[in-house]
Motif scaffolding. Sequence first.
Motif, PDB file in Angstrom:
ATOM      1  N   GLU A 219      39.969  32.675  36.149  1.00 37.75           N
ATOM      2  CA  GLU A 219      40.676  32.902  37.429  1.00 37.75           C
ATOM      3  C   GLU A 219      41.666  34.059  37.293  1.00 37.75           C
ATOM      4  OE1 GLU A 219      42.283  29.015  37.928  1.00 37.75           O
ATOM      5  OE2 GLU A 219      40.417  28.172  38.746  1.00 37.75           O
ATOM      6  N   GLY A 220      42.387  34.092  36.181  1.00 36.18           N
ATOM      7  CA  GLY A 220      43.358  35.165  35.954  1.00 36.18           C
ATOM      8  C   GLY A 220      42.679  36.521  35.847  1.00 36.18           C
ATOM      9  N   ARG A 223      41.579  37.594  39.315  1.00 36.83           N
ATOM     10  CA  ARG A 223      42.705  38.119  40.107  1.00 36.83           C
ATOM     11  C   ARG A 223      43.073  39.534  39.636  1.00 36.83           C
ATOM     12  NH1 ARG A 223      44.782  32.781  39.458  1.00 36.83           N
ATOM     13  NH2 ARG A 223      46.257  33.548  37.904  1.00 36.83           N
ATOM     14  N   SER A 224      42.975  39.775  38.340  1.00 32.95           N
ATOM     15  CA  SER A 224      43.310  41.112  37.811  1.00 32.95           C
ATOM     16  C   SER A 224      42.329  42.165  38.319  1.00 32.95           C
ATOM     17  CB  SER A 224      43.281  41.108  36.280  1.00 32.95           C
ATOM     18  OG  SER A 224      44.106  40.095  35.794  1.00 32.95           O
ATOM     19  N   ILE A 226      40.500  41.909  41.111  1.00 32.98           N
ATOM     20  CA  ILE A 226      40.701  42.031  42.565  1.00 32.98           C
ATOM     21  C   ILE A 226      41.908  42.925  42.870  1.00 32.98           C
ATOM     22  CG2 ILE A 226      41.350  40.708  44.629  1.00 32.98           C
ATOM     23  CD1 ILE A 226      39.709  38.336  43.264  1.00 32.98           C
ATOM     24  N   LYS A 227      42.936  42.829  42.051  1.00 34.11           N
ATOM     25  CA  LYS A 227      44.127  43.660  42.260  1.00 34.11           C
ATOM     26  C   LYS A 227      43.878  45.116  41.838  1.00 34.11           C
ATOM     27  CE  LYS A 227      48.709  44.373  40.322  1.00 34.11           C
ATOM     28  NZ  LYS A 227      49.670  43.954  39.294  1.00 34.11           N
ATOM     29  N   ASN A 312      42.475  29.128  43.806  1.00 35.90           N
ATOM     30  CA  ASN A 312      43.088  29.724  42.607  1.00 35.90           C
ATOM     31  C   ASN A 312      42.811  31.209  42.444  1.00 35.90           C
ATOM     32  OD1 ASN A 312      43.889  27.115  42.130  1.00 35.90           O
ATOM     33  ND2 ASN A 312      42.258  26.696  40.661  1.00 35.90           N
ATOM     34  N   VAL A 313      41.727  31.688  43.053  1.00 37.14           N
ATOM     35  CA  VAL A 313      41.407  33.118  42.908  1.00 37.14           C
ATOM     36  C   VAL A 313      41.865  33.888  44.144  1.00 37.14           C
ATOM     37  CG1 VAL A 313      39.547  34.817  42.603  1.00 37.14           C
ATOM     38  CG2 VAL A 313      39.456  32.609  41.392  1.00 37.14           C
ATOM     39  N   TRP A 314      41.688  33.288  45.314  1.00 38.44           N
ATOM     40  CA  TRP A 314      41.949  34.019  46.564  1.00 38.44           C
ATOM     41  C   TRP A 314      43.197  33.537  47.298  1.00 38.44           C
ATOM     42  CZ3 TRP A 314      39.323  38.346  46.967  1.00 38.44           C
ATOM     43  CH2 TRP A 314      38.110  38.446  46.294  1.00 38.44           C
ATOM     44  N   ASN A 315      43.895  32.556  46.708  1.00 37.80           N
ATOM     45  CA  ASN A 315      45.106  32.012  47.334  1.00 37.80           C
ATOM     46  C   ASN A 315      44.865  31.522  48.759  1.00 37.80           C
ATOM     47  OD1 ASN A 315      46.696  32.666  45.053  1.00 37.80           O
ATOM     48  ND2 ASN A 315      46.812  34.782  45.787  1.00 37.80           N
ATOM     49  N   TYR A 335      35.773  41.579  50.185  1.00 36.63           N
ATOM     50  CA  TYR A 335      36.350  42.382  49.109  1.00 36.63           C
ATOM     51  C   TYR A 335      35.320  43.410  48.593  1.00 36.63           C
ATOM     52  CZ  TYR A 335      37.534  43.520  44.301  1.00 36.63           C
ATOM     53  OH  TYR A 335      37.751  44.193  43.133  1.00 36.63           O
TER      54      TYR A 335
END
Length: 389
Positions: A219-220, A223-224, A226-227, A312-315, A335
């Motif tokens: 998941e982390g 997110r990295s 995606i950012k 957890n990934v997309w809030n 995305y």
Amino acid sequence: MDNFDFHVTTDIRFGKDRLAELPEVLNQFGKNILLVYGGGSIKKIGLYDRVIDQLKANDNHVFELAGVEPNPRVETVRRGAEICRKEQVDVVLAVGGGSTIDCGKVVAAATKFEGDAWDLVLQRRNYQGDALPLVTILTLAATGSEMNSGAVITNFTTHQKLGTGSKVMLPKVSFLDPQNTFSVNTYQTAAGSADIMSHLIENYFKRTEGTDVQDSISEGLMRSVIKNCPIALKQPEDYDARANLMWASTLALNGLTGNGKAGAWSCHPMEHELSAFYDITHGVGLAILTPRWMEYVLNDDTVDKFASFAWNVWNVEEKVPMLAARIGIQKLYDYFKACGIPMTLPEVGITDEKFDEMAKQAVAHSKIKTDAFVPLDEAAVKEIYTDCL
Ligand code: NZQ
Ligand code: ZN
């Protein structure tokens, strides 16, 4: 969590301007080098000259395998192995993206293999023979090939794109300088990031219970990506964005997120047939397939994992699992689209003409029908392809 071994011995040299370390690295193995690279991007960015300068100063004998194709071909592997045998090459140095590194891996093994290179590939993950040592300089964040033992080679005569691999193909040393990815264009940056996302997703959506460590790391990393992918698309020379994408690519497929979890992948076997028949960019095929695969396998039995992905990934704030799951899938689709990836098969030149054949091959070449998160037979794979029209 299942039992597993984690013994990934690649010596990673991460960061800026570390090529002065190359001679010391290569001297562990010998003086005769096969330099493997693709269609010329390393010349455009000056990396070829910088590598050659190091090799000249180190009195290396350099032989070249140039022109490795995206979706590397078995003919190129054969050519490389011939050079290695004839010139008594001591070490293979692959400079490029996943295709170049994969080609370097199989050249290294094919050199030591008595039969034809394609017969080696057909052994898939069971190759027991030896290989020349491999050193890599990565120029594209995507496959994770820089720190894993797998390689994917295509035979366009038989329309087969197959994964192969063995411990002996694991790179001994990989140089990861994010600056070498500044020149990667928006299309390949987005495709590479989609490939990283897909490796994480394939490992995330498994049935094994109690894998909080693997899943939280995934998941982390998602997110990295995606950012940082959108930042790299806007500012190609943003060092930290490129650095995060590069390190995510390596960690997404070196065993960290997949070990301890049983089960087969789904989107990769389906994508490999798209590339085998139409020679498309791997990450683009994955981006098109993944949201459609997700929609297809989302049901009451799988919803919890999809809801975790959404939260957890997309809030996603929606609390009802099925609704949250749907929002998460839509966010993934949006995305990829926002990154500029064509999101239908016709946009990359694929129609329904060969769906039957490709679905058949996807099932034959993988364990998608028996061991996937949701087992899929030929008819199911065909439906997913059809949903991508
Ligand atoms: O050939 P050159 O001129 O180098 O250009 C390449 C190529 O056109 C270009 N490129 C690479 N670095 C660049 C650059 N352009 C500008 N600046 C740079 N710094 O990008 C294009 C694509 O390169 P490629 O190596 O094909 O991309 P990628 O790294 O995505 O590799 C894709 C291949 O890896 C396989 C795929 O199936 C596909 O064949 N995979 C390998 C895996 C593994 N070994 O673990 C796992 C993956 O799931 C994947 O299947
Ligand atoms: Zn991939």
